[in-house]
Structures are given as structure tokens and as C-alpha cells.
Design a protein around this motif. Structure first.
Motif, short mmCIF file in Angstrom:
data_model
loop_
_atom_site.label_atom_id
_atom_site.label_comp_id
_atom_site.label_asym_id
_atom_site.label_seq_id
_atom_site.Cartn_x
_atom_site.Cartn_y
_atom_site.Cartn_z
N VAL A 47 -7.34 -6.08 -5.32
CA VAL A 47 -8.65 -5.88 -5.35
C VAL A 47 -9.63 -7.08 -5.13
N ARG A 48 -9.36 -7.56 -5.90
CA ARG A 48 -9.94 -9.22 -6.21
C ARG A 48 -9.74 -9.99 -4.86
N ASN A 49 -8.23 -9.99 -4.51
CA ASN A 49 -7.93 -10.77 -3.25
C ASN A 49 -7.23 -9.85 -2.37
N PRO A 50 -8.37 -9.36 -1.64
CA PRO A 50 -7.82 -8.13 -0.78
C PRO A 50 -6.68 -8.35 0.51
N LEU A 51 -5.71 -7.84 0.77
CA LEU A 51 -4.87 -7.99 1.82
C LEU A 51 -5.48 -6.99 2.79
N ALA A 52 -5.86 -5.94 2.55
CA ALA A 52 -6.40 -4.96 3.51
C ALA A 52 -7.75 -5.54 4.12
N LYS A 53 -8.12 -5.35 5.27
CA LYS A 53 -9.43 -5.75 5.80
C LYS A 53 -10.31 -4.36 6.00
N SER A 54 -9.79 -3.23 5.80
CA SER A 54 -10.63 -2.30 5.71
C SER A 54 -10.87 -1.37 4.70
N ARG A 55 -11.59 -0.41 4.38
CA ARG A 55 -11.66 0.38 2.85
C ARG A 55 -10.72 1.28 2.87
N ARG A 56 -10.21 1.35 1.72
CA ARG A 56 -9.03 2.44 1.44
C ARG A 56 -8.93 2.95 0.10
N ILE A 57 -8.34 4.02 -0.43
CA ILE A 57 -8.44 4.10 -1.82
C ILE A 57 -7.24 3.32 -2.31
N VAL A 58 -7.73 2.74 -3.66
CA VAL A 58 -6.72 1.79 -4.26
C VAL A 58 -5.91 2.40 -5.15
N GLY A 59 -4.81 1.54 -6.14
CA GLY A 59 -4.21 2.29 -7.18
C GLY A 59 -2.89 2.82 -6.85
N SER A 60 -2.09 2.74 -7.69
CA SER A 60 -0.74 2.97 -7.31
C SER A 60 -0.11 4.33 -8.13
N ASP A 61 0.02 3.97 -9.59
CA ASP A 61 0.55 5.37 -10.46
C ASP A 61 -0.39 6.35 -10.74
N PHE A 62 0.18 7.61 -10.42
CA PHE A 62 -0.36 8.87 -10.53
C PHE A 62 0.54 9.78 -11.20
N ALA A 63 -0.31 11.00 -12.04
CA ALA A 63 0.22 12.24 -12.59
C ALA A 63 -0.48 13.16 -12.34
N GLY A 64 0.08 14.25 -12.03
CA GLY A 64 -0.90 15.44 -12.04
C GLY A 64 -0.19 16.83 -11.70
#
Length: 397
Positions: A47-64
Motif C-alpha cells: 500500500v505504501r509502495n504500490p505495485l498496482a497502478k489502478s485502484r483495487r481492494i487490498v488485503g490478504s487473509d480473511f475468514a467468514g
């Protein structure tokens, strides 16, 4: 239907809360309502050093909770609407356009989640997926210790013939294993996996760890049970390890930090036929080495997602063997977390998506162990060590 999501702003090098259309699952995907997310250093880094050039949802781990099933999911999947599952997505951790997990709803391939046992809560589970697969890839997939589940090792060695000779160890011989960064999330899980391997094979193991002295009591306790620990703040820690292991050296090493001189120092302890696996590539300039007796084995956890990944100026190519390993590993997790494998301790953070950047990412830092917040007075902002930061963004909904 719209949902809340934490979205990368690449120009401002941050992430902001937005409302986006909720995704719909494809034929081989499941829809999940996210009830907990867990932070990893790569989330804040890219997020601080973006690889992506476009907007996208961030984050990796989830549970639900599963909310919908794709039309072509096999009946043998044993997945139903209402089941609790956990996994991880790629998010902003690549050039490739793929969304992340920090959103109210997501879709994910049905076979790249694991089903939570009744004894494991969503909060406990959410810190497992990415770090556990990273540790499993290091210990079982790359170093070749005996895994507690069946996967196509022949396919792995077909993709990586350079690993074949490294796996010709006497299964009855005693082994010395070193984990550098033993109190990291990956380190905590890797230690357990090493013990699982040697216990099943009847091998004699001596487990050595490098970690802050503040964590030694925990690391000497069950389920980690380190025989010997050294303080990696001590410049002479490699010499102390050599005094402990003697002429035999270290057969297997996992460098969970892979930063600065750590790779060179850990490599210097290897036996003649020893191997080291690391978590960062040379391309990212995280570590340096003037001399290495053996080239470290590097691989990215993203290989388990089964798609090409572009980041740090390199392309990690699609690996069917790595994906198949991830699928089998997640099946094993479904029956092992909480009983065979202890989850990493968690710190439940206050607030929701809108506080992740200001609080959670500040605690994790943006690239190195030293780049972490240390001036905040709130109790939940105390320095982080040996635990995962967990948010339940919609817990009050």
C-alpha cells in the motif's frame, strides 16, 4: 448490492474505504461474507509502495461465512452455505489485477479455502491461512521434510529438478533445524510443522531458533519446544549457534525475516548438504550477501493461488504443483487447526476498515522490522511480536 471495501489509492500511497458492487461467484467459486480479516506485512508494504497502478481492494487473509456456491462446484467438496471458511487472496501484492480480501464480500475458488473446525473461532482462524501456507511451503514443499498429507511430490520435482539431490537424506538420521525469526507468525507455525514431520518419521530433532529474548519462554514451551535459542540482536549469534551444533551444522534452515544480512548469516551455518529457504527474493533488495556457500531456495506464497504473479520486477510463473500442494494442505488444515496445529496468538484490534491504515499498518511498518510505529500511547498500539493483528469490521452489524 453494494459493500464496504478498503481500496488502494496508488497515487497517494494509501488505502481508503469505498463502496463497491459486491462480487458474484463464478462456476467454480464460492461467495463469502467476510467476518474477520488479519494483517500481514505485505499488505502494508504494497500500500505504501504500490505495485498496482489502478485502484483495487487490498488485503490478504480473511475468514467468514459461505453465502453462495458456484454452479459447478463438485458435490464432494463438502461445502455448504453457512459454513465458516478461511483463506487468502492476492490483493495489492502484485502488478496483476486481482482484488484482495478487505471487503464485506468476496469470491474465491472453492478448493482454496479451508473449513473451520468447531473448536476454532473466526478470530483464531483468520491469522492462519497465508502464514501457514508460507510455512508449509518452506518446510514441506521446498525443504522436503515429510508432510502429514499426500501431495504429488513427483510433480514438484518435475518442476524443480534442482531439488532432487537435496532430498536424499537418511530418514533415520538426527537433524538440526534452525528457524531465524522464530517468534514471527511464519516461524511459530514452521516450528510446529518441523515437529510434526520428525515425530511422524521417528527422527531425532534438535530445533534451534533465533529470536528476541523476550519470547524465549514462550518458544521453549509447547507446541514449539525449542531446544536452544539465541538472541538475534546479538551480533555474534551465528557463532553461538555453531558452538551449540558443533561440526554437524544445520541441515535445514528457514529464514523468516530474509532481511539485511540474515540470509548470509543463516547460510553460513549450513552443513555440507544443508539447505535454507527464504521468504524474500533478491529482486526486492531486502537482503544482501557477499558470499553464499549455497543459493537459498526462494518461492512466493502466491504460487499456491495457481496464477502468474508479477511483483518486484519478477514474474512468478503459474505452478500447477504449488497449487495442488496448497489444495491438499488446506484439506489437512480443516481437520488439524486447533488440534494438531496451534493458531498464532492474535491481537483483536478496535475499529473497522477505516482504522486499518492508521493503526494496523502503522504497527506493521512499511518494509522492514525497524519501520514500525513506536510513539502511540494506546494499549492496542503496543509493539507487535508473536501475534497477528485481527479486525472484525462488521462485528457490531
Amino acid at each position: 448490492m453494494y459493500m464496504d471495501a478498503l481500496v488502494l489509492d496508488p497515487e497517494k500511497r494509501t488505502a481508503v474505504c469505498e463502496q463497491l458492487p459486491a462480487p458474484l461467484p463464478g462456476p467454480f467459486e464460492i461467495g463469502v461474507r467476510v467476518e474477520a480479516v488479519s494483517l500481514n506485512p505485505v499488505d502494508s508494504l504494497y500500500v505504501r509502495n504500490p505495485l498496482a497502478k489502478s485502484r483495487r481492494i487490498v488485503g490478504s487473509d480473511f475468514a467468514g461465512t459461505i453465502t453462495s456456491l458456484g454452479t459447478d462446484i463438485p458435490a464432494t467438496s463438502n461445502l455448504q452455505i453457512g459454513d465458516h471458511v478461511a483463506g487468502f487472496l492476492q490483493g495489492a501484492c502484485s502488478v496483476n489485477e486481482r482484488p484482495g480480501a478487505f471487503a464485506e464480500y468476496l469470491v474465491v475458488p472453492w478448493d482454496l479455502v479451508w473449513k473451520l473446525p468447531d473448536c476454532v473461532s473466526l478470530e483464531q482462524a483468520v491469522g492462519v491461512s497465508l502464514c501457514a501456507l508460507t510455512a508449509a511451503q518452506a518446510v514441506w514443499y521446498r525443504l522436503g521434510l515429510n508432510a502429514p498429507f499426500v501431495y504429488h511430490e513427483s510433480s514438484v520435482l518435475t518442476e524443480h529438478p534442482e531439488w532432487i539431490n537435496d532430498r536424499q537424506h537418511d530418514p533415520a538420521a538426527s537433524i538440526n533445524v534452525l528457524i531465524y525469526g522464530a517468534s514471527t507468525s511464519v516461524g511459530l507455525l514452521a516450528a510446529q510443522m518441523v515437529r510434526i514431520s520428525t515425530k511422524a518419521g521417528g527422527q531425532k530433532l534438535r530445533l534451534y531458533g533465533a529470536a528476541s529474548k523476550a519470547k524465549w519462554e514462550m518458544l521453549q514451551s509447547d507446541p514449539y519446544c525449542y531446544e536452544q535459542l539465541v538472541d538475534y540482536h546479538d551480533e555474534n549469534w551465528p557463532e553461538k549457534v555453531l558452538e551449540l551444533v558443533g561440526s554437524k551444522g544445520i541441515q535445514y534452515a528457514v529464514d523468516c525475516i530474509s532481511e539485511g544480512s540474515s540470509v548470509e548469516k543463516v547460510s553460513s551455518l549450513l552443513a555440507k548438504n544443508g539447505n535454507i529457504t527464504i521468504l524474500r527474493s533478491r529482486a526486492g533488495n531486502a537482503w544482501y550477501a557477499n558470499s553464499l556457500t549455497k543459493e537459498p531456495i526462494y518461492g512466493a506464497v502466491w504460487e499456491g493461488l495457481g496464477e502468474d504473479v508479477q511483483y518486484q520486477g519478477i514474474t512468478v510463473h503459474r505452478s500447477p504443483a504449488a497449487r495442488q500442494f496448497a489444495v491438499q494442505f488446506y484439506r489437512w488444515l480443516s481437520g488439524s487447526v486447533g488440534s494438531v496445529l496451534k493458531p498464532v496468538p492474535i491481537r483483536l484490534m478496535p475499529g473497522g476498515l477505516d482504522t486499518i491504515v492508521e493503526d494496523g499498518f502503522a504497527l506493521l511498518g512499511y518494509g522492514s522490522m525497524e519501520d514500525r510505529a513506536d510513539s502511540r500511547s494506546e494499549e492496542w498500539m503496543r509493539p507487535i511480536s508473536a501475534e497477528k493483528l485481527v479486525y472484525k469490521p462488521w462485528s457490531s452489524a
